[in-house]
Every structure is written in C-alpha cells, then in structure tokens.
Scaffold this active site. Structure first.
Site, mmCIF file in Angstrom:
data_model
loop_
_atom_site.group_PDB
_atom_site.id
_atom_site.type_symbol
_atom_site.label_atom_id
_atom_site.label_comp_id
_atom_site.label_asym_id
_atom_site.label_seq_id
_atom_site.Cartn_x
_atom_site.Cartn_y
_atom_site.Cartn_z
ATOM 1 N N LEU A 163 -37.337 -27.285 -12.186
ATOM 2 C CA LEU A 163 -37.583 -27.421 -12.835
ATOM 3 C C LEU A 163 -39.211 -26.241 -13.698
ATOM 4 C CD1 LEU A 163 -37.752 -31.130 -11.314
ATOM 5 C CD2 LEU A 163 -37.011 -30.126 -13.216
ATOM 6 N N SER A 164 -38.698 -25.175 -13.021
ATOM 7 C CA SER A 164 -39.263 -24.135 -13.277
ATOM 8 C C SER A 164 -40.526 -24.267 -12.310
ATOM 9 C CB SER A 164 -40.119 -23.968 -15.332
ATOM 10 O OG SER A 164 -38.781 -24.394 -15.748
ATOM 11 N N TYR A 166 -25.509 -15.869 -14.212
ATOM 12 C CA TYR A 166 -26.633 -16.145 -15.585
ATOM 13 C C TYR A 166 -27.173 -15.113 -16.447
ATOM 14 C CZ TYR A 166 -31.476 -16.943 -18.260
ATOM 15 O OH TYR A 166 -31.958 -17.280 -18.357
ATOM 16 N N ASP A 217 -32.021 -19.835 -25.264
ATOM 17 C CA ASP A 217 -33.892 -18.881 -25.574
ATOM 18 C C ASP A 217 -33.148 -17.289 -25.553
ATOM 19 O OD1 ASP A 217 -32.615 -18.871 -22.919
ATOM 20 O OD2 ASP A 217 -34.905 -19.501 -21.941
ATOM 21 N N GLU A 253 -41.321 -12.061 -14.694
ATOM 22 C CA GLU A 253 -40.524 -12.701 -13.965
ATOM 23 C C GLU A 253 -39.153 -11.633 -14.238
ATOM 24 O OE1 GLU A 253 -38.733 -15.514 -12.064
ATOM 25 O OE2 GLU A 253 -40.305 -16.088 -13.181
ATOM 26 N N ASP A 303 -38.930 -21.278 -20.241
ATOM 27 C CA ASP A 303 -39.616 -21.887 -19.099
ATOM 28 C C ASP A 303 -41.060 -21.600 -19.112
ATOM 29 O OD1 ASP A 303 -37.086 -21.883 -18.199
ATOM 30 O OD2 ASP A 303 -37.387 -21.038 -16.598
ATOM 31 N N GLU A 353 -29.596 -25.030 -24.087
ATOM 32 C CA GLU A 353 -29.469 -24.987 -22.897
ATOM 33 C C GLU A 353 -28.614 -23.297 -22.750
ATOM 34 O OE1 GLU A 353 -31.993 -25.136 -20.265
ATOM 35 O OE2 GLU A 353 -31.271 -27.228 -19.987
ATOM 36 N N GLY A 374 -37.112 -24.021 -6.461
ATOM 37 C CA GLY A 374 -35.536 -24.067 -6.326
ATOM 38 C C GLY A 374 -34.888 -25.704 -7.129
HETATM 39 C C1 GLA Z 1 -33.043 -20.638 -16.791
HETATM 40 C C2 GLA Z 1 -33.844 -19.686 -18.144
HETATM 41 C C3 GLA Z 1 -33.997 -20.362 -18.534
HETATM 42 C C4 GLA Z 1 -33.249 -21.259 -19.747
HETATM 43 C C5 GLA Z 1 -32.747 -21.830 -18.691
HETATM 44 C C6 GLA Z 1 -31.609 -22.055 -19.241
HETATM 45 O O1 GLA Z 1 -33.932 -22.020 -16.618
HETATM 46 O O2 GLA Z 1 -35.138 -19.001 -16.387
HETATM 47 O O3 GLA Z 1 -34.355 -19.032 -18.956
HETATM 48 O O4 GLA Z 1 -32.411 -19.616 -20.333
HETATM 49 O O5 GLA Z 1 -32.037 -20.997 -17.411
HETATM 50 O O6 GLA Z 1 -31.300 -22.919 -20.593
#
Ligand code: GLA
Length: 391
Positions: free
Chosen positions: A121-122, A217, A34, A156, A168, A31, A118
């Site tokens: 889960l992408s 973030y 990336d 994005e 993701d 986590e 939201g």
């Molecule tokens: C979000 C971002 C990812 C990653 C995660 C944390 O999901 O979209 O690219 O950075 O947070 O691991």
C-alpha cells in the site's frame, strides 16, 4: 494526528509549526505499466504518514518515530544512509532534494502513520511524500506534486536502491478526494475520475510476502525494455496490439506475453476511465477481472494466495470485480463492490480465505483521499534558507 501533536507538545513544550500528511495508495488498474510510460489509475487511501514539525536554525533534522519508538538525527550537509530503517526514506528525500537544487532547512518533529508496512500500500512512498511536504513547509517553497513525486522516486531508486516506477509517489503527492487519478506516466499529467456512486473499494491483504519481489520486478522491467527495443521505441507505450501480433513469430514467447500484458493493460486503464465517466461500475469491475487474468497468465506476477483471494472475492454477492494490485507475488488484492454489500463481503472473504489457506487476511474498506498536504499550520513565517541547498 492527535497522537503526534500531543507527543510534539510533550517533547518541545510548544505547538508544532506544521502538521503534514501524505497517504498510501491502492491501484485500481494499470499494473506494471508505469515504467513502460503507460497509464495507471490508483487512488490515495485514508491511511497515511503524518509529521508534526517545526523548523530548526542549524541544518539538523531530528525526528522521533512513534511507531518504532526510535529517533534519528542527521545534518543536511553530511548525509549518510541508514539502511533498513524508516529513517533512510527521510534521509533519502533530503539527499534527493539537495541533488536537485532545492533549498533545504533543518527541522525537528514527530512522525507516525497507519499505512501497513510491506503490504503493497506504498507506506514508503507515503513517508517520502510526507517528508517532502515537511521540507517544503519549513523552507516555504510551493508544492509541485509531479516534481516532488520525481524527487521521491529518485530517492527510492538512487538512495534506498529500489527500482520502482513513478505511480506510488505520484498518487501520494497528487491524490484527489473521492476520486481515482488517471496518471499518464510519460507526461505526468493527471485526470481525476469520481468513483461510481454506491461503490466501495476494499483492499484484501493476503498476509503473504515474497522475498524475491525485487529481482522478479527488475526482471519484468528488463523484459519490457527488451520488447520495446525490438520495436525500436522508447517504451511499450508506443507499441500497439496489432504491431505486437504481427511481430509475434520474431519474439521470444515470454517477451511476447509480457508485452501483451502491458499493451492490453494500458488499454484497460483507458476503458476503465470511460466506464467511470459513464458511472458504469459493472464495466469497471469486469476490467479489473480481466486485468487479473493478464497479470496471472501473461505477466506472471500473481501467486497462489492472490489467486485464491481474487477468486473468493469475485464469487461474493455484490462484488463487481477483483484483481491483485501492486507489484504482485504476494501482498494485496483490490475489490470493487456495491457499498451496501461491503460489510458482508469483508466477513465472508476473511472467513473463506482463512479456511482455504490457514492464513489470517487483513481487509480494509478504503475511502479515496487527497494527496500530500499541510493539514495544520501555526502562525508562522517561512524560515529563511540557511546555508547552501546543494547543487
Ligand atoms: C510497485 C512499484 C510501482 C509499480 C507497481 C506495479 O508498486 O513501486 O512503481 O511499478 O509496483 O504496477
């Protein structure tokens, strides 16, 4: 799938030329690594975005979103944003494809999905990758998962305005059924690892969302870049724990902790791969538990509800490990458990979490699925490219 095909038939009085699907994801471990050129180990889940479509000859895209009872029409040569709408992801992918010189042709169709929006889960990456798959299908170019993931990330970052990493989109594009996927976020090389036999994965949605996720973030990203800058390297991927420890006195304590999370988390991902290679589910679970502590204490992206959810999950019989997953500050945890215990686990966690927080969680036991794909195709010749494909 039946729902969109049926609606397509009603609206167009014909069968769709293609049905495409792209999944959401849950990250097992790795986590906030990336965007540090590190390693991640997500799996594509059995919740996805689906599009039934057919090509159009006039460079228009017309989409009916069943879940929102909403429609969007745009011209591929006159792209404008539709902020805050599901349609903006489709427009953004069209734009990113054009920016990268892909020949795009118009299409019309129906879109729907079951990735909770939201929840971490992408769902947006799954819409992006389903859209890319749709454009690839109608124009007849081959699917290159890494390139399409980069297109989705570009959309994005530059169109939607969210500064995410590559994980993701990459797992939605390249997932492998029954496997978690090790992604090297520097090279985009992928290696599938089978989930240990008899082990189930559950997503535990805390039913909390935090408003300031984007700014927190971006702040974490900047802190990681500052740490990499201190060592004169491109990304924290290139710093060892020994190097970090020997520079500790020179580093701001917060920057030091952020870097320690990333460096140890990369190591945990590689250890998790070793555990999966050996089918050692207990070792894998312990790594998840350690990952949570690092995210909570060093990276500081957990929340009260995530900590409660993880603590409750970890204390259930048959639970091998649990941690927060995704960006953090709310959203979901992921738990690994003995398959036979999954039913009792879900019931007990839901009850205890509700009792402690007053919130109603949503829990999903997930199956690892393949990445974006054409699931059905009518006999159909790829449409010749009409007009220009952008730059
Ligand atoms: C979000 C971002 C990812 C990653 C995660 C944390 O999901 O979209 O690219 O950075 O947070 O691991």
């Amino acid at each position: 799938m039946d729902r969109i095909v049926q609606t397509f038939r009603e609206e167009f009085d014909a069968a769709p030329a293609f049905v495409v699907r792209a999944p959401g994801r849950v990250n097992l471990i790795g986590e906030h690594t990336d965007y540090n050129d590190g390693f991640v180990l997500p799996l594509a889940i059995d919740r996805a975005t689906w599009i039934a479509l057919r090509p159009r000859p006039d460079r228009q895209v017309m989409v009916h979103a069943l879940d929102f009872d909403d429609r969007d029409t745009f011209h591929l040569d006159e792209l404008t944003p539709r902020q805050g709408s599901w349609a903006n992801y489709i427009r953004g992918v069209a734009w990113a494809l054009r920016q990268h010189g892909y020949p795009v042709v118009g299409w019309e169709g129906v879109i729907a999905g079951d990735v909770p929006i939201g929840a971490g889960l992408s769902s947006s990456a799954s819409v992006e990758m389903a859209t890319a798959r749709a454009f690839a299908a109608v124009a007849g170019w081959p699917w290159d998962a890494a390139r399409m993931a980069l297109i989705g990330q570009y959309a994005e970052n530059k169109w939607v305005g969210v500064n995410c990493g590559i994980m993701d989109q990459m797992i939605s594009a390249a997932g492998v059924e029954g496997h978690a996927l090790l992604i090297d976020c520097r090279t985009l090389d992928t290696t599938p690892f089978p989930l240990p036999a008899g082990v189930a994965v559950a997503v535990l949605d805390t039913a909390t969302r935090r408003g300031l996720v984007d700014s927190a973030y971006n702040e974490r990203r900047a802190q990681c870049e500052a740490a990499a800058g201190h060592f004169g390297v491109k990304a924290l991927r290139d710093v060892t724990l020994a190097q970090l420890e020997s520079a500790r006195a020179d580093l701001d304590p917060v920057i030091y902790r952020r870097a320690r999370h990333v460096i140890t988390e990369n190591d945990r991902v590689l250890q998790a791969c070793d555990a999966m290679r050996l089918g050692d589910a207990a070792a894998l679970g312990r790594l998840l538990n350690a990952g949570h502590l690092s995210l909570r204490d060093d990276f500081q992206v957990s929340s009260r509800e995530l900590d409660i959810m993880v603590e409750i999950a970890q204390s259930q019989p048959g639970c091998l490990g649990a941690r927060m997953t995704g960006a953090g500050f709310g959203g979901c945890a992921v738990a690994l458990m003995e398959e036979a215990a999954a039913g009792a686990f879900v019931a007990a966690v839901a009850e205890r979490y509700a009792a402690r927080t007053g919130l109603t969680p949503r829990l999903y036991v997930c199956r690892a699925t393949g990445g974006a794909e054409v699931v059905a195709r009518a006999d159909h010749e790829p449409t010749p490219t009409v007009g220009t494909g952008g730059r």
